[in-house]
Design a protein around this motif. Structure first.
Motif, short mmCIF file in Angstrom:
data_model
loop_
_atom_site.label_atom_id
_atom_site.label_comp_id
_atom_site.label_asym_id
_atom_site.label_seq_id
_atom_site.Cartn_x
_atom_site.Cartn_y
_atom_site.Cartn_z
N GLN A 107 -17.17 5.14 20.26
CA GLN A 107 -16.92 4.98 21.69
C GLN A 107 -16.36 6.25 22.32
OE1 GLN A 107 -14.42 1.44 22.05
NE2 GLN A 107 -16.24 0.18 22.42
N ILE A 108 -16.57 6.35 23.62
CA ILE A 108 -15.98 7.44 24.41
C ILE A 108 -15.62 6.89 25.78
CG2 ILE A 108 -18.25 8.24 25.21
CD1 ILE A 108 -17.06 11.08 25.28
N LYS A 109 -14.48 7.33 26.30
CA LYS A 109 -14.03 6.88 27.62
C LYS A 109 -14.29 7.98 28.64
CE LYS A 109 -9.64 6.64 28.57
NZ LYS A 109 -8.23 6.19 28.54
N LEU A 110 -15.03 7.65 29.69
CA LEU A 110 -15.31 8.60 30.76
C LEU A 110 -14.41 8.28 31.95
CD1 LEU A 110 -19.24 8.66 30.76
CD2 LEU A 110 -17.65 9.90 29.29
N SER A 111 -13.74 9.30 32.48
CA SER A 111 -12.96 9.16 33.71
C SER A 111 -13.80 9.76 34.83
CB SER A 111 -11.62 9.87 33.59
OG SER A 111 -10.85 9.28 32.56
N ILE A 112 -14.06 8.96 35.87
CA ILE A 112 -15.08 9.30 36.86
C ILE A 112 -14.52 9.25 38.27
CG2 ILE A 112 -17.23 8.43 37.90
CD1 ILE A 112 -18.04 7.52 35.10
N LEU A 113 -14.93 10.24 39.08
CA LEU A 113 -14.70 10.21 40.52
C LEU A 113 -16.01 9.79 41.17
CD1 LEU A 113 -12.81 13.62 40.96
CD2 LEU A 113 -11.79 11.34 40.80
N ARG A 114 -15.94 8.77 42.02
CA ARG A 114 -17.15 8.25 42.67
C ARG A 114 -16.92 8.16 44.17
NH1 ARG A 114 -19.52 2.90 40.21
NH2 ARG A 114 -20.18 4.42 38.64
N LYS A 115 -17.87 8.66 44.92
CA LYS A 115 -17.79 8.62 46.37
C LYS A 115 -17.66 7.16 46.84
CE LYS A 115 -20.05 10.38 50.54
NZ LYS A 115 -21.20 11.14 51.08
N GLU B 74 -15.02 5.30 46.28
CA GLU B 74 -13.99 4.63 45.48
C GLU B 74 -12.66 5.33 45.68
OE1 GLU B 74 -14.26 1.92 43.80
OE2 GLU B 74 -16.44 1.63 43.82
N ALA B 75 -11.63 4.59 46.02
CA ALA B 75 -10.32 5.18 46.30
C ALA B 75 -9.65 5.72 45.05
CB ALA B 75 -9.43 4.14 46.98
N LYS B 76 -9.91 5.08 43.91
CA LYS B 76 -9.26 5.48 42.66
C LYS B 76 -10.32 5.89 41.64
CE LYS B 76 -5.32 2.34 43.21
NZ LYS B 76 -4.55 1.23 42.59
N PRO B 77 -9.94 6.77 40.70
CA PRO B 77 -10.87 7.13 39.62
C PRO B 77 -11.25 5.90 38.80
CG PRO B 77 -9.03 8.66 39.69
CD PRO B 77 -8.68 7.53 40.61
N LEU B 78 -12.46 5.92 38.27
CA LEU B 78 -12.94 4.85 37.42
C LEU B 78 -12.85 5.28 35.96
CD1 LEU B 78 -16.23 3.97 39.37
CD2 LEU B 78 -13.98 2.92 39.64
N GLU B 79 -12.52 4.34 35.10
CA GLU B 79 -12.52 4.59 33.66
C GLU B 79 -13.52 3.65 33.01
OE1 GLU B 79 -8.63 4.39 31.97
OE2 GLU B 79 -8.02 6.33 32.81
N ILE B 80 -14.54 4.22 32.40
CA ILE B 80 -15.61 3.43 31.81
C ILE B 80 -15.75 3.83 30.34
CG2 ILE B 80 -18.07 2.87 31.88
CD1 ILE B 80 -18.06 3.54 34.84
N THR B 81 -15.66 2.86 29.45
CA THR B 81 -15.81 3.11 28.02
C THR B 81 -17.23 2.77 27.59
OG1 THR B 81 -13.47 2.66 27.59
CG2 THR B 81 -14.97 2.54 25.72
N LEU B 82 -17.88 3.73 26.96
CA LEU B 82 -19.27 3.56 26.51
C LEU B 82 -19.35 3.64 24.99
CD1 LEU B 82 -21.06 5.94 29.06
CD2 LEU B 82 -20.77 3.49 29.23
N THR B 83 -20.29 2.93 24.43
CA THR B 83 -20.55 2.99 22.99
C THR B 83 -21.82 3.78 22.77
OG1 THR B 83 -19.49 0.84 22.63
CG2 THR B 83 -20.96 1.66 20.89
#
Length: 473
Positions: free
Chosen positions: A162-170, A172-181
């Motif tokens: 697994q890896i966790k991506l921290s993302i800025l998305r237009k 969205e007020a806060k960063p997103l954290e998405i864990t992918l396998t």
């Protein structure tokens, strides 16, 4: 310095990569030497020496030179890059339709990894990664300071890890954290379905080595139950691929020897015209897979679906079919990547991917930073909205359109409309609900009944049947 000069003269061009590639010759050694900027190279040597002597920590010469090459290429345009041994190997494997990782096409912007497009039916796609997302952290490592190659290395890994991506998305007020396998990415580049009696659906998700042959096979399967009254070719969110695959797919729908595309660059080898001919779409001694194609495939009424995720090779196909009036293009304006990349191998199994030419549609149009405007603009939802998508003109250092200056600032030529002209509302359809208006077509299900653009394409094909006085189901 001698090694840099020697590397710059290497000229072993090859087709390959996720984007369009085209073999091209290097300049003669004599001409290259004559054009070397002596004063600038002296400055480079002084900076190199200053870093070697005074930087707070010792740095290997190889690392410094690699960073210099990488920076030199990445500042040219968004598609030129230095490929280390791992990246070069991944690129070669990727054109075969199988590679390891998360399934994201990425670039670099302001020091962050920018998502160009998630690949359909991959961990990134299923997790909801979107075009335009900015990845600023990989697990606990900040992306700032990493090269694109380093970031890609960290995203790749053994399947089931697994890896966790921290993302800025237009939006969205806060960063997103998405864990992918991670998993082995096996891209099935062609899918098809008989959506209704007499109406076929053909989707191309990318252009790989065997894509054109697979298109011919799927077309044959669609014709087995009987003649087709209409065909929808879906190129939405197709990021492109190999040039010969794009020519082969175009050749499946056009008469032999028809001009598909042309390229123009600074060197003689970059100036070329490509036709619907075996010598331009086959590699090596392979048999011509289009010989067994049903003859009706070149005349069946067609609608081609495109959107802002349709790039490069998919734009070549769409542009050729539009210019030759072979199909009606429907959807939204395409990505606008009209440049050609050459992969030039270097010593130690490394390579550079260098933009060497622009390509043009059969009528001579350049779509660079402009895109292809569909004949009928239909948004992705019934409410007339589409997802915000990253386009070539949004990328830093993008090439300008040399035949249409300022096109990257121009508005689309066609005015968006929610329905194709004359298209009747499907029976039993109810007003669209706000919670269904995501702006994202439901593409994970092939030829979904909820796919608004596909439904409008089928309505148009049926309307053409009625206008021609033929019965339609």
């Amino acid at each position: 310095m001698g090694k840099l000069k020697q590397a710059g003269l290497i000229c072993a061009g090859m087709l390959g990569g996720i984007l369009i590639s085209l073999q091209i010759s290097a300049l003669a050694e004599k001409e290259t030497r004559a054009s070397l900027p002596i004063e600038e190279l002296r400055t480079f040597a002084e900076v190199f020496n200053a870093i070697k002597q005074g930087y707070v920590e010792p740095i290997e010469d190889k690392k410094l030179i690699t960073h210099a090459i990488s920076g030199m290429l990445s500042n040219l345009d968004p598609h030129s890059a230095y490929l280390d041994a791992d990246a070069f190997k991944d690129l070669q494997v990727g054109t075969q339709g199988e590679f390891g990782g998360l399934g994201i096409e990425v670039g670099m912007e302001d020091g962050l990894v920018k998502v160009i497009s998630p690949i359909e039916d991959t961990p990134a796609d299923r997790a909801g990664i979107k075009s335009g997302d900015l990845i600023f952290k990989l697990d606990d490592t900040l992306v700032k300071g990493l090269t694109l190659s380093d970031a890609v290395k960290r995203m790749r890994g053994k399947p089931k890890t697994q890896i966790k991506l921290s993302i800025l998305r237009k939006g969205e007020a806060k960063p997103l954290e998405i864990t992918l396998t991670r998993e082995i990415i096996k891209v099935q580049s062609v899918k098809s379905k008989l959506v209704e009696p007499g109406y076929g659906y053909l989707r191309v998700t990318s252009f790989q080595e065997n894509t054109a042959a697979s298109v011919a096979k799927h077309l044959g399967d669609l014709y087995k139950p009987g003649q087709l009254k209409g065909l929808v070719l879906d190129l939405r969110n197709d990021p492109g691929g190999l040039l010969n695959a794009a020519i082969g797919v175009s050749a499946a729908f056009l008469p032999p020897k028809t001009l598909i595309t042309s390229t123009d660059g600074r060197t003689p080898d970059a100036k070329h015209q490509f036709y619907a001919a075996p010598e331009d779409y086959l590699r090596g001694t392979r048999d011509d897979f289009l010989k067994a194609l049903p003859a009706e495939a070149r005349s069946v009424p067609m609608v081609v679906l495109i959107n802002g995720g349709s790039a490069s090779a998919s734009e070549i196909v769409a542009g050729a079919l539009q210019d030759h009036k072979r199909a009606v293009l429907m959807g939204t304006t395409s990505f606008g990547k009209g440049s050609v990349q050459t992969v030039l191998p270097l010593p130690n199994n490394t390579a550079i991917k260098l933009t060497t030419a622009r390509y043009f549609t059969p009528s001579g149009r350049s779509i660079q930073a402009k895109g292809i405007v569909p004949d009928i603009v239909v948004e992705e939802s019934a409410n007339g909205t589409s997802a915000m998508r990253l386009r070539e003109a949004d990328l830093e250092h993008h090439l300008e359109n040399d035949r249409d200056p300022g096109s990257d600032k121009a508005a689309p030529a066609a005015k968006p409309q929610s329905k194709a002209p004359g298209a009747a509302k499907p029976k039993g359809a109810s007003p669209a609900k706000d919670d269904d208006d995501s702006g994202e077509p439901p593409m994970r299900e092939i030829a979904s009944k909820k796919d608004y653009q596909l439904n409008q394409a089928l309505n148009l094909l049926k309307g053409l049947q009625i206008m021609q006085g033929k019965p339609s189901s």
